[in-house]
Design a protein around this motif. Structure first.
Motif, mmCIF file in Angstrom:
data_model
loop_
_atom_site.group_PDB
_atom_site.id
_atom_site.type_symbol
_atom_site.label_atom_id
_atom_site.label_comp_id
_atom_site.label_asym_id
_atom_site.label_seq_id
_atom_site.Cartn_x
_atom_site.Cartn_y
_atom_site.Cartn_z
ATOM 1 N N VAL A 1 0.829 -1.213 0.000
ATOM 2 C CA VAL A 1 0.000 0.000 0.000
ATOM 3 C C VAL A 1 0.862 1.263 0.000
ATOM 4 O O VAL A 1 0.663 2.163 -0.833
ATOM 5 C CB VAL A 1 -0.967 0.004 1.202
ATOM 6 C CG1 VAL A 1 -1.778 1.304 1.217
ATOM 7 C CG2 VAL A 1 -1.906 -1.201 1.140
ATOM 8 N N GLU A 2 1.799 1.345 0.922
ATOM 9 C CA GLU A 2 2.644 2.544 0.995
ATOM 10 C C GLU A 2 3.502 2.740 -0.258
ATOM 11 O O GLU A 2 3.552 3.859 -0.802
ATOM 12 C CB GLU A 2 3.499 2.504 2.254
ATOM 13 C CG GLU A 2 2.675 2.653 3.537
ATOM 14 C CD GLU A 2 3.481 2.380 4.791
ATOM 15 O OE1 GLU A 2 4.655 1.938 4.670
ATOM 16 O OE2 GLU A 2 2.952 2.598 5.894
ATOM 17 N N PRO A 3 4.185 1.696 -0.764
ATOM 18 C CA PRO A 3 4.984 1.896 -1.979
ATOM 19 C C PRO A 3 4.165 2.297 -3.208
ATOM 20 O O PRO A 3 4.679 2.971 -4.100
ATOM 21 C CB PRO A 3 5.651 0.527 -2.189
ATOM 22 C CG PRO A 3 5.669 -0.102 -0.846
ATOM 23 C CD PRO A 3 4.410 0.372 -0.178
ATOM 24 N N CYS A 4 2.902 1.879 -3.253
ATOM 25 C CA CYS A 4 2.064 2.165 -4.429
ATOM 26 C C CYS A 4 1.265 3.449 -4.305
ATOM 27 O O CYS A 4 0.666 3.911 -5.287
ATOM 28 C CB CYS A 4 1.095 1.002 -4.669
ATOM 29 S SG CYS A 4 1.884 -0.552 -5.151
ATOM 30 N N ALA A 5 1.223 4.034 -3.111
ATOM 31 C CA ALA A 5 0.320 5.161 -2.860
ATOM 32 C C ALA A 5 0.627 6.367 -3.742
ATOM 33 O O ALA A 5 -0.285 6.986 -4.306
ATOM 34 C CB ALA A 5 0.387 5.556 -1.389
ATOM 35 N N GLU A 6 1.898 6.711 -3.865
ATOM 36 C CA GLU A 6 2.247 7.904 -4.642
ATOM 37 C C GLU A 6 1.860 7.739 -6.106
ATOM 38 O O GLU A 6 1.295 8.654 -6.720
ATOM 39 C CB GLU A 6 3.742 8.183 -4.535
ATOM 40 C CG GLU A 6 4.171 9.458 -5.244
ATOM 41 C CD GLU A 6 5.633 9.790 -5.041
ATOM 42 O OE1 GLU A 6 6.119 10.739 -5.688
ATOM 43 O OE2 GLU A 6 6.300 9.095 -4.237
ATOM 44 N N GLN A 7 2.117 6.557 -6.662
ATOM 45 C CA GLN A 7 1.770 6.317 -8.064
ATOM 46 C C GLN A 7 0.253 6.322 -8.254
ATOM 47 O O GLN A 7 -0.254 6.839 -9.259
ATOM 48 C CB GLN A 7 2.350 4.992 -8.532
ATOM 49 C CG GLN A 7 2.072 4.695 -10.001
ATOM 50 C CD GLN A 7 2.668 3.382 -10.452
ATOM 51 O OE1 GLN A 7 3.214 2.632 -9.650
ATOM 52 N NE2 GLN A 7 2.561 3.093 -11.739
ATOM 53 N N THR A 8 -0.472 5.765 -7.287
ATOM 54 C CA THR A 8 -1.939 5.759 -7.370
ATOM 55 C C THR A 8 -2.478 7.184 -7.421
ATOM 56 O O THR A 8 -3.330 7.527 -8.249
ATOM 57 C CB THR A 8 -2.548 5.013 -6.170
ATOM 58 O OG1 THR A 8 -2.164 3.636 -6.222
ATOM 59 C CG2 THR A 8 -4.069 5.113 -6.177
ATOM 60 N N GLY A 9 -1.975 8.043 -6.533
ATOM 61 C CA GLY A 9 -2.432 9.421 -6.510
ATOM 62 C C GLY A 9 -2.047 10.188 -7.756
ATOM 63 O O GLY A 9 -2.816 10.998 -8.261
ATOM 64 N N ALA A 10 -0.833 9.917 -8.259
ATOM 65 C CA ALA A 10 -0.347 10.656 -9.429
ATOM 66 C C ALA A 10 -1.057 10.241 -10.709
ATOM 67 O O ALA A 10 -1.398 11.069 -11.554
ATOM 68 C CB ALA A 10 1.154 10.465 -9.579
ATOM 69 N N SER A 11 -1.284 8.942 -10.854
ATOM 70 C CA SER A 11 -1.872 8.425 -12.095
ATOM 71 C C SER A 11 -3.389 8.426 -12.075
ATOM 72 O O SER A 11 -4.035 8.429 -13.126
ATOM 73 C CB SER A 11 -1.385 6.994 -12.351
ATOM 74 O OG SER A 11 -1.894 6.102 -11.363
ATOM 75 N N GLY A 12 -3.982 8.396 -10.881
ATOM 76 C CA GLY A 12 -5.435 8.314 -10.780
ATOM 77 C C GLY A 12 -5.978 6.945 -11.116
ATOM 78 O O GLY A 12 -7.176 6.783 -11.339
ATOM 79 N N ARG A 13 -5.096 5.946 -11.146
ATOM 80 C CA ARG A 13 -5.533 4.588 -11.471
ATOM 81 C C ARG A 13 -5.958 3.835 -10.221
ATOM 82 O O ARG A 13 -5.422 4.058 -9.135
ATOM 83 C CB ARG A 13 -4.411 3.822 -12.176
ATOM 84 C CG ARG A 13 -4.070 4.375 -13.554
ATOM 85 C CD ARG A 13 -2.977 3.565 -14.207
ATOM 86 N NE ARG A 13 -2.648 4.090 -15.533
ATOM 87 C CZ ARG A 13 -1.670 3.620 -16.292
ATOM 88 N NH1 ARG A 13 -0.914 2.618 -15.861
ATOM 89 N NH2 ARG A 13 -1.437 4.155 -17.479
ATOM 90 N N PHE A 14 -6.899 2.933 -10.399
ATOM 91 C CA PHE A 14 -7.402 2.122 -9.297
ATOM 92 C C PHE A 14 -6.253 1.364 -8.637
ATOM 93 O O PHE A 14 -5.422 0.768 -9.337
ATOM 94 C CB PHE A 14 -8.455 1.147 -9.814
ATOM 95 C CG PHE A 14 -9.152 0.358 -8.738
ATOM 96 C CD1 PHE A 14 -10.123 0.963 -7.950
ATOM 97 C CD2 PHE A 14 -8.846 -0.969 -8.515
ATOM 98 C CE1 PHE A 14 -10.783 0.241 -6.964
ATOM 99 C CE2 PHE A 14 -9.501 -1.698 -7.531
ATOM 100 C CZ PHE A 14 -10.471 -1.087 -6.753
ATOM 101 N N PRO A 15 -6.175 1.341 -7.294
ATOM 102 C CA PRO A 15 -5.067 0.678 -6.589
ATOM 103 C C PRO A 15 -5.218 -0.844 -6.574
ATOM 104 O O PRO A 15 -5.349 -1.473 -5.515
ATOM 105 C CB PRO A 15 -5.150 1.274 -5.185
ATOM 106 C CG PRO A 15 -6.611 1.567 -5.007
ATOM 107 C CD PRO A 15 -7.096 2.028 -6.364
ATOM 108 N N ARG A 16 -5.156 -1.416 -7.756
ATOM 109 C CA ARG A 16 -5.433 -2.847 -7.891
ATOM 110 C C ARG A 16 -4.474 -3.713 -7.080
ATOM 111 O O ARG A 16 -4.868 -4.690 -6.441
ATOM 112 C CB ARG A 16 -5.373 -3.230 -9.367
ATOM 113 C CG ARG A 16 -6.046 -4.564 -9.682
ATOM 114 C CD ARG A 16 -6.041 -4.828 -11.181
ATOM 115 N NE ARG A 16 -6.530 -3.682 -11.940
ATOM 116 C CZ ARG A 16 -7.804 -3.405 -12.119
ATOM 117 N NH1 ARG A 16 -8.715 -4.177 -11.569
ATOM 118 N NH2 ARG A 16 -8.170 -2.356 -12.840
ATOM 119 N N ALA A 17 -3.185 -3.346 -7.102
ATOM 120 C CA ALA A 17 -2.197 -4.150 -6.374
ATOM 121 C C ALA A 17 -2.456 -4.100 -4.871
ATOM 122 O O ALA A 17 -2.338 -5.119 -4.174
ATOM 123 C CB ALA A 17 -0.787 -3.653 -6.689
ATOM 124 N N SER A 18 -2.824 -2.933 -4.364
ATOM 125 C CA SER A 18 -3.084 -2.803 -2.930
ATOM 126 C C SER A 18 -4.330 -3.579 -2.515
ATOM 127 O O SER A 18 -4.345 -4.249 -1.478
ATOM 128 C CB SER A 18 -3.238 -1.324 -2.564
ATOM 129 O OG SER A 18 -2.027 -0.626 -2.767
#
Length: 252
Positions: A15-32
């Motif tokens: 969750v933490e490693p993917c959070a910045e990319q999720t916010g920047a890209s606006g893509r659904f946090p599928r991995a999290s």
């Protein structure tokens, strides 16, 4: 492994490693979401007899709080999922509850109507737009729901409508995401955290079996809306999550 240990691992590993990319890209946090599912956290509140964690609202609120701090989008998705699962756990089939416990099913809420009117200071459209018309054992649901978290990503929607039986109390339905004539606009248009896929969901109309209605046991009509309100009042809420809560209250 306790839920806290499982949560700590998922937060640090995914969750933490993917959070910045999720916010920047606006893509659904599928991995999290997948990591939460694999750790058993999507099924946190499902009965242990069906493979779930058997925990309750307090623990769910703790998980949502910690996940939201790391990634607001994932927290919003998890919050709506837990509130929806509270209804499914109380009124759904053992098969679906087991699917949730196994991490194979993500649910969400579709409560706030988009009636082309802001509904006043609360910003919530009036509930009169949702209709349910029953013909035999089939119900046609017609509505346009806004601020639906995880729109187009969830496997099912806990969907509100006006009553189908002439009563004066709104009702909830479990609507599968793959139902014909259920669609989501191509681009998210809600006010949720970037990546939460908060958007409008339209039923034009969607046909569901009468048995999809939540809140009936042995011919008795239970207060399923009360179940939703209890969870939404306790789980951390900001932005459209607060709109969900107010929207649910407007149905009572």
């Amino acid at each position: 492994m306790s839920y806290r240990s499982a949560l700590s691992y998922v937060l640090s590993s995914t969750v933490e490693p993917c959070a910045e990319q999720t916010g920047a890209s606006g893509r659904f946090p599928r991995a999290s979401v997948a990591a939460l599912a694999e750790a058993g956290l999507l099924g946190l509140t499902v009965s242990p007899h069906l493979g779930g964690g058997g925990l309750g609202l307090v623990e769910a609120a703790d998980v949502v709080t910690q996940v939201s701090r790391a990634c607001p989008a994932t927290g919003a998705v998890l919050r709506s999922h837990y509130a929806a699962v509270a209804c499914v756990e109380a009124y759904g089939t053992p098969w679906l509850r087991r699917r949730i416990a196994e991490g194979h099913h993500l649910s969400t809420l579709a409560l706030t109507d988009d009636g082309g009117d802001d509904g006043g200071p609360s910003g919530v459209a009036p509930p009169a737009g949702s209709t349910a018309t029953r013909t035999g054992d089939v119900v046609a649901l017609r509505a346009r729901k806004r601020d639906v978290v995880g729109a187009g990503e969830a496997d099912s929607y806990v969907w509100s409508s006006r009553p189908d039986d002439g009563s004066d109390r709104p009702v909830l339905w479990l609507v599968p995401a793959d139902a014909p004539r259920l669609f989501v606009p191509a681009r998210p248009d809600g006010a949720g955290p970037r990546g939460s896929c908060t958007s409008t969901v339209c039923a034009d109309p969607v046909l569901v079996p009468a048995s999809a209605r939540l809140g009936r046991k042995g011919g008795r009509r239970d207060d399923v809306l009360g179940t939703v309100l209890e969870w939404l009042a306790t789980l951390p809420a900001t932005g459209p999550a607060l709109a969900e809560r107010v929207g649910a209250e407007a149905l009572t």
